[in-house]
Design a protein around this motif. Structure first.
Motif, short mmCIF file in Angstrom:
data_model
loop_
_atom_site.label_atom_id
_atom_site.label_comp_id
_atom_site.label_asym_id
_atom_site.label_seq_id
_atom_site.Cartn_x
_atom_site.Cartn_y
_atom_site.Cartn_z
N CYS A 228 -0.37 5.65 -0.18
CA CYS A 228 -1.77 5.88 0.16
C CYS A 228 -1.97 7.31 0.65
CB CYS A 228 -2.24 4.88 1.23
SG CYS A 228 -1.29 4.91 2.75
N ASN B 85 -6.15 -0.56 2.94
CA ASN B 85 -6.08 -0.86 1.51
C ASN B 85 -7.06 -1.95 1.07
OD1 ASN B 85 -4.72 -2.86 2.76
ND2 ASN B 85 -2.96 -2.88 1.40
N ASP C 34 -7.78 15.67 -6.19
CA ASP C 34 -8.01 15.64 -4.74
C ASP C 34 -8.56 14.28 -4.37
OD1 ASP C 34 -8.47 17.86 -2.35
OD2 ASP C 34 -9.68 16.05 -2.18
N SER C 35 -7.94 13.63 -3.41
CA SER C 35 -8.30 12.24 -3.14
C SER C 35 -9.74 12.07 -2.64
CB SER C 35 -7.32 11.60 -2.17
OG SER C 35 -7.33 12.27 -0.94
N THR D 155 -8.71 -1.04 -2.38
CA THR D 155 -7.88 -0.43 -3.43
C THR D 155 -8.35 -0.89 -4.82
OG1 THR D 155 -6.03 -0.29 -1.93
CG2 THR D 155 -5.51 -0.16 -4.27
N ASN D 156 -8.47 0.08 -5.73
CA ASN D 156 -8.96 -0.15 -7.10
C ASN D 156 -10.42 -0.59 -7.16
OD1 ASN D 156 -6.67 0.54 -8.62
ND2 ASN D 156 -5.70 -1.39 -8.02
N ARG E 286 -0.06 5.02 -7.89
CA ARG E 286 0.42 4.14 -8.95
C ARG E 286 0.19 4.77 -10.33
NH1 ARG E 286 -1.14 0.78 -12.52
NH2 ARG E 286 0.10 -1.08 -12.97
N GLN E 287 -1.03 5.32 -10.53
CA GLN E 287 -1.34 5.95 -11.81
C GLN E 287 -0.46 7.18 -12.03
OE1 GLN E 287 -3.44 4.39 -13.97
NE2 GLN E 287 -2.49 5.82 -15.39
N ASN E 288 -0.25 7.96 -10.98
CA ASN E 288 0.61 9.15 -11.09
C ASN E 288 2.01 8.78 -11.55
OD1 ASN E 288 -1.42 10.83 -10.21
ND2 ASN E 288 -0.65 11.01 -8.11
N SER F 81 2.13 -3.78 -3.06
CA SER F 81 0.95 -3.15 -3.64
C SER F 81 1.05 -1.64 -3.51
CB SER F 81 -0.32 -3.64 -2.94
OG SER F 81 -0.27 -3.30 -1.57
N PHE F 82 0.23 -0.93 -4.31
CA PHE F 82 0.23 0.53 -4.30
C PHE F 82 -1.18 1.06 -4.11
CE2 PHE F 82 3.89 -0.58 -6.88
CZ PHE F 82 4.86 0.28 -6.41
N ALA F 83 -1.28 2.28 -3.61
CA ALA F 83 -2.56 2.98 -3.66
C ALA F 83 -2.81 3.36 -5.12
CB ALA F 83 -2.52 4.23 -2.78
N ARG F 84 -4.08 3.33 -5.52
CA ARG F 84 -4.42 3.52 -6.94
C ARG F 84 -3.88 4.83 -7.52
NH1 ARG F 84 -8.13 6.64 -9.63
NH2 ARG F 84 -8.92 7.34 -7.63
N ILE F 85 -4.15 5.95 -6.84
CA ILE F 85 -3.80 7.24 -7.43
C ILE F 85 -2.29 7.38 -7.56
CG2 ILE F 85 -4.04 9.76 -7.27
CD1 ILE F 85 -6.57 9.33 -5.56
N GLY G 42 -10.60 10.76 -7.35
CA GLY G 42 -9.43 11.62 -7.16
C GLY G 42 -8.33 11.19 -8.11
N VAL G 43 -7.61 12.16 -8.65
CA VAL G 43 -6.51 11.87 -9.58
C VAL G 43 -5.33 12.78 -9.26
CG1 VAL G 43 -8.07 11.14 -11.44
CG2 VAL G 43 -7.34 13.54 -11.31
N GLY G 44 -4.20 12.47 -9.87
CA GLY G 44 -3.02 13.32 -9.73
C GLY G 44 -3.03 14.44 -10.75
N ASN H 46 0.81 -1.23 0.00
CA ASN H 46 0.00 0.00 0.00
C ASN H 46 0.84 1.28 0.00
OD1 ASN H 46 -2.56 1.23 -0.01
ND2 ASN H 46 -2.57 1.44 2.21
N SER I 180 -3.90 12.72 -3.08
CA SER I 180 -3.69 12.48 -4.51
C SER I 180 -2.44 13.18 -5.04
CB SER I 180 -4.90 13.00 -5.28
OG SER I 180 -4.98 14.40 -5.14
#
Ligand code: SF4
Lengths: 174, 428
Positions: free
Chosen positions: A68, B187, B121-122, B190-191, A97-99, A91-95, B136-138, A65, A71
């Motif tokens: 986490c 977690n 923003d998460s 997650t996803n 990982r995408q970043n 594992s990674f937090a989703r945001i 939320g996105v980067g 994780n 964002s």
């Protein structure tokens, strides 16, 4: 493409959050370079020294994780300006990982046994990891031993790494 | 095989599926604030791509640090403000009209069932309360959202909570979501999208549903999501009445945004929450949760009531109900930040602001405030805050401080005693 070959920083903890990677008070910076001195400043990990330990490192190996919380893309940027372009974790937090892939960096997931082995066999010594994107293999070496580890790289993630990120890819395509 | 709500939203918005696990979706909304957007704007400018896909679908606010506290935050505000003007983004909320993003955007009617929404923003997951897919996105995803109105997501997986029974007096949506995060761990989702369903959710106001969905990210979830119903229609009615002949017609239209009975889930959780007690966090992770009774007597230095989790009118009413005619302990200081100007005005008219002030609270302007330790309400090392916010990470409200997450009721009661306490002590 960025450099995916170099020395490893082992961070033996799960749930390392983005506030620990780069504290909120530095979010007022508007250049990536300004984040450089503050990477992992608030990491709570016994014996970790954020000034010394991150020097010359290219790859982080950690547990579950990673990334986490918030964002903030400042987290991958703070890694990037310190020369760290790869994080390998269970594992990674989703945001987060995408970043990483959106910036043309790599977030590689390995099963728990493989992460455990990396910690058990390498974390005490100076270790190098080279990422081969085409073959999806990691070449791990220390003065005592070496091995090759397979990993999975999705089609979309690969294309982002090769094209240097999502902005160019998307602007050309959509 | 039926589909989940999120799968239906994906189907209705898919531009392309370039890889089996990658869905590029058309966006209905791109929300922006002054911390993560300026750097996206400067990067787009540096790339020679200072464009926006559709100014009417972009909404922007200055909320995290407002008024600006120093030259750097003033600069961030200026970049966002100039950009909004340059691109004729009409829905831009500057100081005086601004509020916490995840409170003000729904309040203005910008969120609708079936929408796709991103924000840098998460806690964007909050807007799932309306039956929208909101993530939320980067900064890079935000840039592409601004530029092209699209965003890429992995194939959606959903877990579902079927919540039965009824919440006891003194137990609120916040206690429920803290309990759920404890069950899922940080977690566990997650996803995944987290669907909140069942009689407990049906009974909830939109405010309470937003509190639930707001913290989906604390379990790693992409979005927390509720099915739209009459409560959703009532909340939005002012903004949708020209679109539909009647509320029933609106409800009929929105009712396509629910999961099919035979949809496939990663996991379904069933709980009867009738015995749930007030909950509170104790460590530096939001899944470190105990009952308030187990934590009773824990000393606190500051109380914070506000944020995108619990700074809405319902929260202020609950807190003021407990504080009425009482004083906070001499050993604490207390801050309340109504989340939007409309909430502030309502609180003023209803006499809540007076109750807070008479009890010894500082009332601030609408802002994220102490929530992220970036502008006001920062803790000193060794201090503890009883907070209605959503994140208790190490250093979140100031280096060396600890944040105990809890409901507005528990926070208000704890302000009176100066230690964590069950609000039932002060009922009536
Ligand atoms: S109130 Fe807190 S969690 Fe919510 S948007 Fe503001 S800083 Fe983020």
């Amino acid at each position: 493409m960025k450099n995916f070959n170099g020395k490893v920083l082992f961070l033996d903890r799960s749930d390392i959050n983005t506030d620990e990677i780069i504290p909120a008070k530095y979010l007022t910076e508007i250049t990536k370079e300004a984040l450089k001195p503050y990477l992992l400043e608030d990491l709570s990990l016994k014996g970790f020294d954020n000034k010394e330990d991150i020097k010359d490192k290219v790859v982080v190996v950690t547990r579950e994780n990673f990334g986490c919380g918030s964002s903030r893309e400042h987290a991958p940027w703070a890694l990037e300006v310190n020369g760290i372009n790869v994080v390998i974790a269970e594992s990674f937090a989703r945001i987060f990982r995408q970043n990483m892939f959106n910036c043309g960096m790599m977030a590689i997931e390995l099963p728990k046994e493989k992460i455990d082995n990396l910690f058990n066999n390498y974390s005490g010594s100076i270790t190098n990891i080279e990422v081969d994107i085409e073959k999806a293999k990691l070449f791990v070496t220390s003065s005592e031993q070496s091995e090759v580890i397979d990993f999975e790289l999705g089609g979309f993630d690969k294309v982002l790494v090769q094209e240097g990120g999502w902005v160019n890819y998307a602007d050309n395509r959509y | 095989m039926g589909k989940t709500l999120v799968e239906k939203i994906f189907d209705a918005h898919r531009v392309e599926q370039p890889y089996p696990d990658t869905h590029v979706l058309k966006l209905d909304r791109v929300f922006c604030h002054e911390i993560t957007t300026p750097i996206a704007i400067t990067d787009l400018m540096a790339r020679g791509k200072d464009r926006v896909f559709d100014p009417s679908k972009i909404k922007a606010v200055i909320d995290h640090v407002t008024p600006a506290k120093d030259s750097k935050t003033a600069e961030q505000g200026k970049i966002l403000r100039d950009w909004a003007r340059r691109h004729e983004i009409k829905d831009f909320f500057d100081i005086g009209r601004n509020g916490v993003c995840h409170a003000i955007f729904p309040e203005k009617g910008f969120v609708r069932p079936g929408y796709t929404i991103i924000m840098g923003d998460s806690h964007t997951c909050t807007h799932g309360a309306f039956g929208a897919f909101a993530a939320g996105v980067g900064t890079t995803d935000l840039e592409v959202g601004i530029l092209k109105g699209v965003c890429a997501f992995k194939s959606p997986k959903t877990i579902k909570f079927n919540l039965k029974g009824s919440l006891q007096p003194g137990v609120y949506a916040k206690d429920l979501i803290l309990f759920i995060i404890k069950e899922l761990t940080v977690n566990g989702a997650t996803n995944m999208a987290i669907e909140f369903t069942g009689p407990v959710v049906d009974e909830m106001s939109m405010e309470s549903r937003m509190t639930l969905c707001n913290m989906a990210i604390e379990a790693g979830g992409t979005v927390g999501i509720c099915y739209p119903d009459m409560t959703t229609v009532e909340y939005l009615w002012e903004y949708i009445k020209d679109e539909f002949g009647s509320k029933e017609e609106a409800l009929k239209n929105y009712s396509k945004w629910v999961s099919d009975a035979d949809a496939s889930y990663e996991k379904i959780y069933e709980y009867d929450i009738s015995k749930l007690e007030p909950m509170v966090t104790f460590g530096y992770k939001p899944d470190q949760v105990k009952s308030v009774n187990e934590m009773t007597g824990t000393k606190i230095d500051q109380i914070y009531i506000g944020s995108c989790t619990n700074g809405r009118i319902e929260d202020l009413r609950i807190a003021a109900g407990i504080l009425k005619g009482k004083m906070i302990s001499d050993n604490v200081r207390a801050i309340v930040s109504p989340a939007t100007p409309a909430i502030y005005t309502m609180a003023l008219k209803e006499g809540l602001i007076e109750i807070f002030q008479s009890a010894g609270f500082c009332v601030t302007n609408p802002t994220c405030g102490a929530c992220l330790g970036m502008s006001n309400g920062v803790l000193a090392s060794g201090e503890a805050c009883a907070s209605t916010t959503n994140r208790n990470f190490n250093g979140r409200m100031g280096k060396g401080g600890v944040v105990h997450l809890m409901s507005p009721a528990t926070a208000a009661a704890s302000a009176i005693t100066g230690t964590i306490v069950n609000s039932q002590l002060y009922k009536g």
